[in-house]
Design a protein around this motif. Structure first.
Motif, PDB file in Angstrom:
ATOM      1  N   ILE A  39       0.832  -1.197   0.000  1.00  0.00           N
ATOM      2  CA  ILE A  39       0.000   0.000   0.000  1.00  0.00           C
ATOM      3  C   ILE A  39       0.872   1.254   0.000  1.00  0.00           C
ATOM      4  CG2 ILE A  39      -1.732   1.270   1.289  1.00  0.00           C
ATOM      5  CD1 ILE A  39      -2.502  -1.505   2.502  1.00  0.00           C
ATOM      6  N   ILE A  40       0.587   2.136  -0.948  1.00  0.00           N
ATOM      7  CA  ILE A  40       1.268   3.424  -1.011  1.00  0.00           C
ATOM      8  C   ILE A  40       0.197   4.498  -1.186  1.00  0.00           C
ATOM      9  CG2 ILE A  40       2.850   4.878  -2.303  1.00  0.00           C
ATOM     10  CD1 ILE A  40       4.332   2.314  -3.097  1.00  0.00           C
ATOM     11  N   THR A  41       0.179   5.445  -0.279  1.00  0.00           N
ATOM     12  CA  THR A  41      -0.771   6.544  -0.361  1.00  0.00           C
ATOM     13  C   THR A  41      -0.170   7.625  -1.258  1.00  0.00           C
ATOM     14  OG1 THR A  41      -1.537   6.060   1.863  1.00  0.00           O
ATOM     15  CG2 THR A  41      -2.098   8.224   0.965  1.00  0.00           C
ATOM     16  N   THR A  42      -0.903   7.979  -2.323  1.00  0.00           N
ATOM     17  CA  THR A  42      -0.393   8.947  -3.289  1.00  0.00           C
ATOM     18  C   THR A  42      -0.794  10.369  -2.917  1.00  0.00           C
ATOM     19  OG1 THR A  42      -2.349   8.826  -4.698  1.00  0.00           O
ATOM     20  CG2 THR A  42      -0.592   7.211  -5.110  1.00  0.00           C
ATOM     21  N   GLU A  43      -0.124  11.317  -3.532  1.00  0.00           N
ATOM     22  CA  GLU A  43      -0.455  12.736  -3.332  1.00  0.00           C
ATOM     23  C   GLU A  43      -1.877  13.024  -3.799  1.00  0.00           C
ATOM     24  OE1 GLU A  43       1.212  15.294  -1.857  1.00  0.00           O
ATOM     25  OE2 GLU A  43       2.644  13.785  -1.213  1.00  0.00           O
ATOM     26  N   GLU A  44      -2.303  12.383  -4.884  1.00  0.00           N
ATOM     27  CA  GLU A  44      -3.666  12.584  -5.385  1.00  0.00           C
ATOM     28  C   GLU A  44      -4.694  12.119  -4.359  1.00  0.00           C
ATOM     29  OE1 GLU A  44      -3.551  10.557  -9.198  1.00  0.00           O
ATOM     30  OE2 GLU A  44      -3.656  12.510 -10.185  1.00  0.00           O
ATOM     31  N   GLU A  45      -4.441  10.991  -3.713  1.00  0.00           N
ATOM     32  CA  GLU A  45      -5.362  10.494  -2.690  1.00  0.00           C
ATOM     33  C   GLU A  45      -5.419  11.455  -1.512  1.00  0.00           C
ATOM     34  OE1 GLU A  45      -4.966   5.695  -3.493  1.00  0.00           O
ATOM     35  OE2 GLU A  45      -3.487   6.692  -2.222  1.00  0.00           O
ATOM     36  N   LEU A  46      -4.270  11.951  -1.095  1.00  0.00           N
ATOM     37  CA  LEU A  46      -4.248  12.914   0.009  1.00  0.00           C
ATOM     38  C   LEU A  46      -4.959  14.209  -0.381  1.00  0.00           C
ATOM     39  CD1 LEU A  46      -0.628  12.408   1.367  1.00  0.00           C
ATOM     40  CD2 LEU A  46      -2.774  11.590   2.357  1.00  0.00           C
ATOM     41  N   SER A  47      -4.788  14.662  -1.623  1.00  0.00           N
ATOM     42  CA  SER A  47      -5.502  15.849  -2.101  1.00  0.00           C
ATOM     43  C   SER A  47      -6.998  15.606  -2.073  1.00  0.00           C
ATOM     44  CB  SER A  47      -5.064  16.200  -3.521  1.00  0.00           C
ATOM     45  OG  SER A  47      -3.726  16.587  -3.549  1.00  0.00           O
TER      46      SER A  47
END
Length: 134
Positions: free
Chosen positions: A31-39
């Protein structure tokens, strides 16, 4: 593994005390949380901030999607973001069809403010439907 754990602790300390995201990274390539998901999370919090404290909306990342949950409760999903592939999709838990919509970028969530608020209301147990702001 010890080195990876120490790096994760340093990264967490460098976030100025911000809470770690559940499932943020898996040293085994999971699992890697992306910048897009955080946005997307921040946009959803902004949309819902008139109704609740935005910090009640918590992320739960998995390999195939990114959930935004009310109070971190997996039984109270508000929105599910599927930003992994070429097509970005957002699923709404508001009981309305179609259940998901395609968006170009996280900023496309603003076009679905009414559905996001209605999904939040559904999880809050509210019958109130917030009209779309124009």
């Amino acid at each position: 593994r010890l080195g990876a754990a120490l790096l994760a602790e340093q990264d967490q300390a460098n976030t100025d005390g911000a809470p770690a995201i559940d499932g943020e990274e898996d040293s085994d390539g999971g699992i890697i949380t992306t910048e897009e998901e955080l946005s997307g999370l921040l946009i959803i919090r902004a949309i819902c901030s008139e109704r609740i404290d935005p910090m009640r909306l918590l992320p739960k990342d998995t390999k195939s999607y990114f959930n935004v949950l009310l109070d971190g409760n997996t039984r109270k999903p508000v929105v599910r973001l599927r930003f992994d592939g070429n097509t970005k999709r957002v699923e709404f838990f508001d009981g309305v069809e179609p259940k998901s919509e395609v968006i170009e970028a996280p900023s496309g969530l603003y076009q679905h403010q009414e559905r996001i608020r209605n999904a939040l209301n559904a999880q809050l147990g509210s019958l109130e439907v917030i009209p779309e702001v124009t």
